[in-house]
Write an enzyme that holds these catalytic residues in place. Structure first.
Site, short mmCIF file in Angstrom:
data_model
loop_
_atom_site.label_atom_id
_atom_site.label_comp_id
_atom_site.label_asym_id
_atom_site.label_seq_id
_atom_site.Cartn_x
_atom_site.Cartn_y
_atom_site.Cartn_z
N ASP A 34 0.84 -1.20 0.00
CA ASP A 34 0.00 0.00 0.00
C ASP A 34 0.87 1.25 0.00
O ASP A 34 2.04 1.20 0.41
CB ASP A 34 -0.88 0.03 1.26
CG ASP A 34 -1.83 -1.14 1.32
OD1 ASP A 34 -2.17 -1.67 0.25
OD2 ASP A 34 -2.22 -1.52 2.44
N1 URA Z 1 -1.20 -5.97 3.86
C1 URA Z 1 -1.69 -4.70 3.88
O1 URA Z 1 -2.72 -4.44 4.48
N2 URA Z 1 -1.00 -3.77 3.22
C2 URA Z 1 0.17 -4.00 2.55
O2 URA Z 1 0.75 -3.07 2.00
C3 URA Z 1 0.65 -5.31 2.56
C4 URA Z 1 -0.05 -6.29 3.20
#
Ligand code: URA
Length: 234
Positions: free
Chosen positions: A104
């Site tokens: 993310d």
């Molecule tokens: N899980 C999440 O919620 N975000 C990420 O970036 C990776 C795994």
């Protein structure tokens, strides 16, 4: 044996014409020696190119580790923030490295990128169950119940089948580490939310057998090898 201009092309130094011109204009050293004939043949093993005082070891396929900072999107066509690709030098972008899966925009830590389609496919394929380790900081303290729930499985909104962590460990009052072998959208954040807590920040520390080295600063990248991720197997 390969011609120098072809080698440069394969390493992302530009079009065939641009690579030929770089050599002819005396801008390329091969193993510290200036070569101005684009057709000279070289063995690519242990070959180091130098361009503008920067060394570029030859890699048939590129595999790199990036310490992703906050505020970068893993998409090649980002919508609201710069792409992680902007953190990489031009030759890596030109040769087509791509993120192996996504983090993310606000997640930090280890992102592997490669231009090897087979490796990319293998590392993101759900059936391969490549383990990934995350460190999450939570809004509320991490309880034993929460660790139990993460290990036994929680149900997320888009799938009735529970997802569970391979490992869930308390690191301090508000921090835990999680090892996941799936890669669902926002998986860590949603798993933590399903335990009535909230993920305030998330950092990935490992992917497969590879652990982000402490010395790799946010925003920086380094060459690695497929076996670093595969744990010895090539
Ligand atoms: N899980 C999440 O919620 N975000 C990420 O970036 C990776 C795994």
């Amino acid at each position: 044996m390969e011609a120098l201009a072809d080698i440069l092309f394969s390493q992302g130094f530009g079009t065939r014409y641009e690579c030929k011109s770089l050599v002819e204009s005396g801008q390329i050293l091969v193993n510290n020696q200036l070569i101005d004939d684009p057709y000279v043949l070289f063995d690519t093993s242990d070959l180091v190119l130098t361009y503008r005082n920067e060394n570029w070891p030859y890699y048939e396929k590129a595999v790199i580790a990036l310490n992703k900072p906050q505020g970068y999107e893993c998409s090649l066509k980002p919508s609201a923030h710069p792409s992680v690709m902007t953190l990489l030098p031009t030759p890596l972008r030109v040769r087509g490295v791509q993120p192996v899966g996504r983090l993310d925009v606000d997640t930090t830590g280890l992102l592997i990128l490669t231009d090897d389609g087979h490796l990319l496919h293998r590392w993101i394929h759900p059936k391969r169950h490549v383990p990934k380790t995350y460190v999450a900081t939570c809004r509320y303290s991490v309880s034993e119940d929460m660790l139990d729930m993460l290990m036994t499985g929680v149900v997320l909104a888009d799938d009735p089948r529970p997802v569970k962590a391979q490992q869930a460990k308390k690191l301090s009052d508000y921090r835990l580490s999680l090892v996941l072998t799936q890669g669902k959208y926002h998986q860590v954040k949603r798993m933590i939310a399903a335990c009535h807590n909230r993920c305030e920040s998330l950092h990935r520390t490992s992917f497969g057998a590879y652990t982000l080295p402490n010395e790799l600063q946010p925003g920086h990248w380094m060459w690695i090898r497929p076996e670093d991720v595969n744990g010895g197997a090539v």
